[in-house]
Design a protein around this motif. Structure first.
Motif, PDB file in Angstrom:
ATOM      1  N   UNK A 108       0.942  -0.966  -0.056  1.00  0.00           N
ATOM      2  CA  UNK A 108       0.161  -0.021  -0.280  1.00  0.00           C
ATOM      3  C   UNK A 108       0.827   1.165  -0.114  1.00  0.00           C
ATOM      4  N   UNK A 109       0.578   2.134  -0.899  1.00  0.00           N
ATOM      5  CA  UNK A 109       1.189   3.350  -1.133  1.00  0.00           C
ATOM      6  C   UNK A 109       0.146   4.398  -1.406  1.00  0.00           C
ATOM      7  N   UNK A 110      -0.093   5.475  -0.287  1.00  0.00           N
ATOM      8  CA  UNK A 110      -1.347   6.192  -0.144  1.00  0.00           C
ATOM      9  C   UNK A 110      -2.507   5.318  -0.569  1.00  0.00           C
ATOM     10  N   UNK A 111      -3.191   5.696  -1.770  1.00  0.00           N
ATOM     11  CA  UNK A 111      -4.615   4.739  -2.193  1.00  0.00           C
ATOM     12  C   UNK A 111      -4.266   3.812  -3.316  1.00  0.00           C
ATOM     13  N   UNK A 112      -2.850   3.453  -3.557  1.00  0.00           N
ATOM     14  CA  UNK A 112      -2.435   2.528  -4.540  1.00  0.00           C
ATOM     15  C   UNK A 112      -1.723   1.249  -4.096  1.00  0.00           C
ATOM     16  N   UNK A 113      -1.775   0.299  -4.731  1.00  0.00           N
ATOM     17  CA  UNK A 113      -0.882  -0.949  -4.741  1.00  0.00           C
ATOM     18  C   UNK A 113       0.333  -0.831  -5.734  1.00  0.00           C
ATOM     19  N   UNK A 114       1.270  -0.979  -4.907  1.00  0.00           N
ATOM     20  CA  UNK A 114       2.564  -0.593  -5.974  1.00  0.00           C
ATOM     21  C   UNK A 114       3.509  -1.950  -5.708  1.00  0.00           C
ATOM     22  N   UNK A 115       3.652  -2.512  -6.897  1.00  0.00           N
ATOM     23  CA  UNK A 115       4.640  -3.613  -6.882  1.00  0.00           C
ATOM     24  C   UNK A 115       6.215  -3.353  -6.517  1.00  0.00           C
ATOM     25  N   UNK A 116       6.494  -4.130  -5.432  1.00  0.00           N
ATOM     26  CA  UNK A 116       7.980  -4.071  -4.899  1.00  0.00           C
ATOM     27  C   UNK A 116       9.105  -4.765  -5.363  1.00  0.00           C
ATOM     28  N   UNK A 117       8.344  -6.071  -5.567  1.00  0.00           N
ATOM     29  CA  UNK A 117       9.300  -7.314  -6.142  1.00  0.00           C
ATOM     30  C   UNK A 117       8.764  -8.175  -6.872  1.00  0.00           C
ATOM     31  N   UNK A 118       9.238  -8.546  -7.785  1.00  0.00           N
ATOM     32  CA  UNK A 118       8.465  -9.852  -8.734  1.00  0.00           C
ATOM     33  C   UNK A 118       9.544 -10.840  -8.973  1.00  0.00           C
ATOM     34  N   UNK A 119       8.978 -12.093  -9.233  1.00  0.00           N
ATOM     35  CA  UNK A 119       9.774 -13.228  -9.437  1.00  0.00           C
ATOM     36  C   UNK A 119       9.348 -14.022 -10.600  1.00  0.00           C
ATOM     37  N   UNK A 120       9.745 -13.977 -12.002  1.00  0.00           N
ATOM     38  CA  UNK A 120       9.230 -14.750 -12.812  1.00  0.00           C
ATOM     39  C   UNK A 120       9.781 -16.274 -13.040  1.00  0.00           C
ATOM     40  N   UNK A 121       8.963 -17.021 -13.362  1.00  0.00           N
ATOM     41  CA  UNK A 121       9.240 -18.409 -13.560  1.00  0.00           C
ATOM     42  C   UNK A 121      10.297 -18.524 -14.636  1.00  0.00           C
ATOM     43  N   UNK A 122      11.075 -19.504 -14.356  1.00  0.00           N
ATOM     44  CA  UNK A 122      12.153 -19.861 -15.175  1.00  0.00           C
ATOM     45  C   UNK A 122      11.853 -21.063 -16.360  1.00  0.00           C
ATOM     46  N   UNK A 123      10.625 -21.500 -16.311  1.00  0.00           N
ATOM     47  CA  UNK A 123      10.076 -22.474 -17.087  1.00  0.00           C
ATOM     48  C   UNK A 123       8.820 -22.040 -17.843  1.00  0.00           C
ATOM     49  N   UNK A 124       8.346 -22.560 -18.739  1.00  0.00           N
ATOM     50  CA  UNK A 124       7.160 -22.332 -19.424  1.00  0.00           C
ATOM     51  C   UNK A 124       7.354 -21.635 -20.787  1.00  0.00           C
ATOM     52  N   UNK A 125       6.322 -21.719 -21.522  1.00  0.00           N
ATOM     53  CA  UNK A 125       6.517 -21.002 -22.881  1.00  0.00           C
ATOM     54  C   UNK A 125       6.523 -19.474 -22.926  1.00  0.00           C
ATOM     55  N   UNK A 126       5.789 -18.906 -22.016  1.00  0.00           N
ATOM     56  CA  UNK A 126       5.730 -17.588 -21.927  1.00  0.00           C
ATOM     57  C   UNK A 126       5.306 -17.147 -20.242  1.00  0.00           C
ATOM     58  N   UNK A 127       5.890 -16.059 -20.130  1.00  0.00           N
ATOM     59  CA  UNK A 127       5.772 -15.386 -18.597  1.00  0.00           C
ATOM     60  C   UNK A 127       4.942 -13.954 -18.817  1.00  0.00           C
TER      61      UNK A 127
END
Length: 134
Positions: free
Chosen positions: A7-26
């Motif tokens: 939460x940042x004021x009245x918004x959700x802000x992405x702090x950290x993300x982890x993408x999978x290393x497998x699969x056809x598309x991320x």
């Protein structure tokens, strides 16, 4: 892709993300991405985690949304096509003492194959994060 939004004021802000290393598309969910707390699974989970006092401060006299009340009862939030068309997000509340309310979330194309298993994994991971921060 798994990510933490805060939460940042009245918004959700992405702090950290982890993408999978497998699969056809991320799906990329880059740090710094923002959206209103009133849309999307992370926003709903964050609102659901707010105390009455926190909610009053953020929203004034407006009652908690029906969606946030459902998240409290169910333990997770689900949104489709709300923030980005074609994408689904599943989130659980994440509360770390001394930090703003947050959510642990997954974003994917379409519905997850096993929603029950995914939400259980998210709840367990959020619990581990909360315990490790104590």
């Amino acid at each position: 892709t798994t990510f933490i939004a805060m939460l940042d004021a009245n918004e959700a802000i992405t702090l950290l993300s982890i993408e999978p290393t497998h699969g056809h598309a991320n799906v990329a969910q880059r740090p710094g991405v923002r959206h209103p707390i009133t849309r999307g699974a992370p926003g709903y989970s964050i609102e659901a985690s707010l105390s009455q006092r926190e909610h009053q401060t953020l929203y004034g006299g407006r009652p908690m949304s029906e969606t946030a009340l459902e998240v409290r009862a169910r333990g997770y939030s689900l949104s489709q096509d709300e923030v980005i068309p074609g994408l689904t997000s599943v989130a659980v509340p994440l509360r770390v003492a001394g930090e703003p309310p947050a959510a642990l979330a997954v974003v994917c194309i379409g519905l997850p194959d096993d929603l029950e298993s995914l939400t259980q994994d998210l709840r367990e991971a959020a619990g581990r994060i909360e315990r490790s921060a104590q």
